[in-house]
Design a protein around this motif. Structure first.
Motif, PDB file in Angstrom:
ATOM      1  N   LEU A  20       0.820  -1.214   0.000  1.00 23.81           N
ATOM      2  CA  LEU A  20       0.000   0.000   0.000  1.00 23.81           C
ATOM      3  C   LEU A  20       0.855   1.266   0.000  1.00 23.81           C
ATOM      4  O   LEU A  20       0.508   2.260  -0.650  1.00 23.81           O
ATOM      5  N   ALA A  23       2.079   1.718  -3.524  1.00 33.55           N
ATOM      6  CA  ALA A  23       1.001   2.215  -4.378  1.00 33.55           C
ATOM      7  C   ALA A  23       0.724   3.690  -4.100  1.00 33.55           C
ATOM      8  O   ALA A  23       0.478   4.473  -5.027  1.00 33.55           O
ATOM      9  N   SER A  24       0.783   4.090  -2.841  1.00 32.78           N
ATOM     10  CA  SER A  24       0.581   5.492  -2.481  1.00 32.78           C
ATOM     11  C   SER A  24       1.700   6.369  -3.041  1.00 32.78           C
ATOM     12  O   SER A  24       1.433   7.453  -3.588  1.00 32.78           O
ATOM     13  N   ALA A  27       1.152   6.831  -6.667  1.00 36.89           N
ATOM     14  CA  ALA A  27       0.086   7.798  -6.948  1.00 36.89           C
ATOM     15  C   ALA A  27       0.584   9.228  -6.774  1.00 36.89           C
ATOM     16  O   ALA A  27       0.254  10.119  -7.568  1.00 36.89           O
ATOM     17  N   TRP A  41      -4.793  12.128  -8.364  1.00 35.75           N
ATOM     18  CA  TRP A  41      -3.718  11.212  -7.956  1.00 35.75           C
ATOM     19  C   TRP A  41      -3.329  11.448  -6.501  1.00 35.75           C
ATOM     20  O   TRP A  41      -3.042  10.500  -5.772  1.00 35.75           O
ATOM     21  N   LEU A  44      -5.963   9.861  -4.351  1.00 39.37           N
ATOM     22  CA  LEU A  44      -5.761   8.407  -4.340  1.00 39.37           C
ATOM     23  C   LEU A  44      -4.616   8.030  -3.413  1.00 39.37           C
ATOM     24  O   LEU A  44      -4.717   7.072  -2.630  1.00 39.37           O
ATOM     25  N   GLY A  45      -3.515   8.788  -3.474  1.00 34.76           N
ATOM     26  CA  GLY A  45      -2.380   8.522  -2.589  1.00 34.76           C
ATOM     27  C   GLY A  45      -2.754   8.655  -1.120  1.00 34.76           C
ATOM     28  O   GLY A  45      -2.352   7.844  -0.289  1.00 34.76           O
ATOM     29  N   LEU A  47      -5.863   8.346   0.120  1.00 37.18           N
ATOM     30  CA  LEU A  47      -6.804   7.274   0.448  1.00 37.18           C
ATOM     31  C   LEU A  47      -6.092   5.949   0.698  1.00 37.18           C
ATOM     32  O   LEU A  47      -6.537   5.144   1.517  1.00 37.18           O
ATOM     33  N   LEU A  48      -5.004   5.717   0.011  1.00 34.65           N
ATOM     34  CA  LEU A  48      -4.246   4.478   0.221  1.00 34.65           C
ATOM     35  C   LEU A  48      -3.516   4.475   1.563  1.00 34.65           C
ATOM     36  O   LEU A  48      -3.141   3.414   2.070  1.00 34.65           O
ATOM     37  N   LEU A  49      -3.309   5.637   2.161  1.00 38.05           N
ATOM     38  CA  LEU A  49      -2.657   5.699   3.467  1.00 38.05           C
ATOM     39  C   LEU A  49      -3.598   5.355   4.616  1.00 38.05           C
ATOM     40  O   LEU A  49      -3.145   5.023   5.715  1.00 38.05           O
ATOM     41  N   PRO A  51      -5.772   2.639   4.970  1.00 32.79           N
ATOM     42  CA  PRO A  51      -5.596   1.259   5.431  1.00 32.79           C
ATOM     43  C   PRO A  51      -4.208   0.992   6.017  1.00 32.79           C
ATOM     44  O   PRO A  51      -4.047   0.103   6.847  1.00 32.79           O
ATOM     45  N   VAL A  52      -3.209   1.767   5.600  1.00 35.20           N
ATOM     46  CA  VAL A  52      -1.865   1.604   6.168  1.00 35.20           C
ATOM     47  C   VAL A  52      -1.896   1.916   7.662  1.00 35.20           C
ATOM     48  O   VAL A  52      -1.357   1.157   8.475  1.00 35.20           O
TER      49      VAL A  52
END
Length: 167
Positions: A20, A23-24, A27, A41, A44-45, A47-49, A51-52
């Motif tokens: 993740l 992926a972040s 992005a 972008w 998105l970056g 949002l990926l943090l 769940p981290v």
């Protein structure tokens, strides 16, 4: 009283966190190259943090203590305590052994099927080997508790279920 602290070896959680984060970072890097819509972008970056942070707080900072506690009146309870980095322990689950109706392997076929029971996970990693699911039936309804016991605690829980079914 029987206490057991399951060891933390969050290999799957560490892999998910690294994936993740990569992926972040990708992005955020794409935001610098995509001039018409860099904010998409960046969102998105960010949002990926989310769940981290959840994975780190759940699998790296949280520890569990499983306890079988006997009382003077003869009843025995299974308890789960959670604590973070030296803070005091907090009781998060208490179930009487007489309310446990089944002990099944976590990865067994049919054990993870969709049921109406509420599922509570007190596992130190994402689906570790040797994990079990305790099926509980009490006044609150049906529920399931996922834990990672040692062999001694698993044997005691299975014996309690066998006693409950013969009564």
């Amino acid at each position: 009283m029987y206490d057991y602290r399951p060891p933390r070896r969050p290999k799957k959680a560490a892999f998910a966190v690294l994936l993740l984060l990569a992926a972040s970072a990708t992005a955020f890097a794409a935001a610098t190259v995509a001039p018409p819509t860099p904010y998409l972008w960046q969102c998105l970056g960010l949002l990926l943090l989310i769940p981290v942070t959840h994975l780190i707080s759940r699998y790296f900072l949280l520890q569990y203590l499983y306890r079988l506690r006997s009382y003077e009146d003869g009843r025995v309870d299974f308890e789960v305590y959670a604590y973070r980095r030296g803070n005091r322990m907090q009781l998060v689950c208490r179930v009487a052994l007489s309310e446990i109706v089944a002990v099944t392997s976590h990865g067994a076929k049919g054990a993870d099927a969709a049921t109406d029971a509420k599922r509570f996970s007190y596992l130190p990693d994402i689906s570790p080997a040797g994990a079990v699911v305790l099926s509980v039936q009490n006044a609150d309804g049906a529920s399931e508790v996922a834990i990672l016991p040692d062999e001694g605690m698993r044997r005691l829980l299975e014996e309690a279920v066998a006693r409950n079914t013969t009564q």
